[in-house]
Design a protein around this motif. Structure first.
Motif, mmCIF file in Angstrom:
data_model
loop_
_atom_site.group_PDB
_atom_site.id
_atom_site.type_symbol
_atom_site.label_atom_id
_atom_site.label_comp_id
_atom_site.label_asym_id
_atom_site.label_seq_id
_atom_site.Cartn_x
_atom_site.Cartn_y
_atom_site.Cartn_z
ATOM 1 N N LEU A 103 0.817 -1.221 0.000
ATOM 2 C CA LEU A 103 0.000 0.000 0.000
ATOM 3 C C LEU A 103 0.849 1.269 0.000
ATOM 4 C CD1 LEU A 103 -2.854 -0.585 2.626
ATOM 5 C CD2 LEU A 103 -3.147 -0.007 0.221
ATOM 6 N N GLY A 124 -15.150 -5.796 0.932
ATOM 7 C CA GLY A 124 -14.094 -4.942 0.378
ATOM 8 C C GLY A 124 -13.940 -5.186 -1.106
ATOM 9 N N ALA A 125 -13.519 -4.166 -1.812
ATOM 10 C CA ALA A 125 -13.305 -4.283 -3.267
ATOM 11 C C ALA A 125 -12.107 -3.438 -3.679
ATOM 12 C CB ALA A 125 -14.569 -3.850 -4.016
ATOM 13 N N LEU A 143 -6.901 0.845 9.623
ATOM 14 C CA LEU A 143 -7.207 2.278 9.777
ATOM 15 C C LEU A 143 -7.797 2.576 11.161
ATOM 16 C CD1 LEU A 143 -8.764 2.969 6.243
ATOM 17 C CD2 LEU A 143 -6.461 3.539 7.050
ATOM 18 N N GLY A 173 -4.416 -12.854 8.381
ATOM 19 C CA GLY A 173 -3.683 -12.936 7.117
ATOM 20 C C GLY A 173 -2.176 -13.081 7.260
ATOM 21 N N SER A 192 -18.442 1.305 -0.752
ATOM 22 C CA SER A 192 -18.847 2.038 -1.960
ATOM 23 C C SER A 192 -19.284 1.007 -2.992
ATOM 24 C CB SER A 192 -17.682 2.839 -2.539
ATOM 25 O OG SER A 192 -16.923 3.392 -1.502
ATOM 26 N N THR A 233 2.763 -15.308 0.348
ATOM 27 C CA THR A 233 3.007 -14.404 -0.790
ATOM 28 C C THR A 233 4.497 -14.077 -0.884
ATOM 29 O OG1 THR A 233 2.541 -12.437 0.527
ATOM 30 C CG2 THR A 233 0.711 -13.320 -0.705
ATOM 31 N N ALA A 290 -6.472 -5.465 -2.575
ATOM 32 C CA ALA A 290 -6.297 -6.838 -2.093
ATOM 33 C C ALA A 290 -7.463 -7.719 -2.541
ATOM 34 C CB ALA A 290 -6.181 -6.847 -0.569
#
Ligand code: NDP
Length: 275
Positions: free
Chosen positions: A64, A129-130, A198, A242, A155, A249, A133
């Protein structure tokens, strides 16, 4: 001779576990490398990446908020990166050009199927979430055999855009965030929002988690605490963060750069004590 140069770029980046993970993998093979965390603000990112690779950098992880820019600046893109529209790995090719790859989806699915022994086939999945990730993991979840995927994002337009990009209307649906209490229950609930990092808490109805539910938060450490606590209270069968995805990853990037597959389990276990 200077050791081979690797780095992770992000903003902020001080918290990153990637240097520790890559050094632990390198020790498994007696490889000497330098792996730095480079903080680059968005306006400086492209120049910082170009400088790193011009000064002998061989590979970089990207986090990010730079994954889309990393994808855009590359000369070559893997299928996983193309599908996600973003890259978390940049590799310098022999001719100096940069190749982009995205290991998020493969890493998450391997964490679930191999570390946690979950068979994803037939699951009705809910993706919260979209963002970047979410784009990285959806294809791998579908490839792993989830039966249906419902995408819900704060959103709605971003959820619709992701579902359109996938283009499988029989399997992939979107719903409104405000309707979460009315959309029933799911076998797999993936939190791909950045609410936890956040410091915001998600107000999720307990009705989402069926008795067999597996809840997975892409974030880890304290950022995942709220969602995992919600999952346990809701009666979910499993609640994972995660951290395993992060290690998996990283292993994919390591293999890409060094041609060797590290053993992720000891690295995961040692980080588990910290997070
Ligand atoms: P993005 O900034 O691209 O997307 C953030 C997403 O979170 C958006 O869908 C956004 O919705 C949503 N969101 C943010 N705040 C809230 C809130 N208060 N309530 C509801 N939704 C919210 O971030 P990424 O997709 O890159 O990252 C998401 C998370 O995944 C982060 O926590 C990151 O650390 C983690 N991650 C973990 C990895 C791992 O290896 N374990 C790898 C990659 C990411 P909206 O569109 O409405 O703004």
């Amino acid at each position: 001779m200077k050791p081979a140069q690797f780095a992770v770029f992000g903003h902020p980046i001080a918290h990153s576990l990637s240097p520790q993970i890559h050094q632990a993998f390198a020790r498994q093979f007696g490889i000497e490398l330098e792996y730095r965390a480079i903080d680059a603000a968005p306006a400086e990112f492209v120049a910082a990446v170009r400088r790193f690779f011009a000064e002998d950098g061989l590979g970089a992880n990207v986090t990010l908020p730079h994954k889309a820019t990393a994808f855009a600046l590359a000369d070559q893109r893997s299928t996983a990166a193309m599908r996600a529209g973003s890259a978390n790995v940049l590799t310098r090719l022999a001719d100096g050009r940069l190749a982009a790859h995205n290991t998020d989806g493969a890493g998450m699915v391997r964490d679930l199927t191999e570390r946690h022994s979950v068979d994803l086939r037939g699951h009705d999945a809910l993706l919260l979430g979209a963002g970047g990730a979410a784009h990285g993991v959806v294809w791998s979840l579908l490839d792993a055999g989830v039966e249906t995927l419902t995408i819900v994002n704060r959103s709605a337009a971003a959820a619709d855009a992701l579902a359109d990009a996938i283009g499988e209307p029989a399997r992939v649906h979107t719903r409104y965030w405000q309707d979460l209490a009315e959309i029933g229950s799911f076998d797999l609930i993936v939190n791909a929002t950045s609410a936890g990092v956040l410091g915001a808490s998600l107000q999720l109805p307990f009705s989402l988690a069926g008795a067999r539910a597996l809840c997975y938060d892409l974030s880890y450490g304290t950022a995942a605490g709220g969602f995992l606590a919600w999952a346990k209270t809701a009666g979910a069968r499993f609640a994972f963060d995660g951290l395993g995805m992060l290690v998996e990853t990283a292993a994919d990037a390591f293999e890409l750069w060094h041609g060797k597959r590290p053993d992720t389990e000891p690295v995961y276990q040692s980080l588990r004590v910290q997070c």
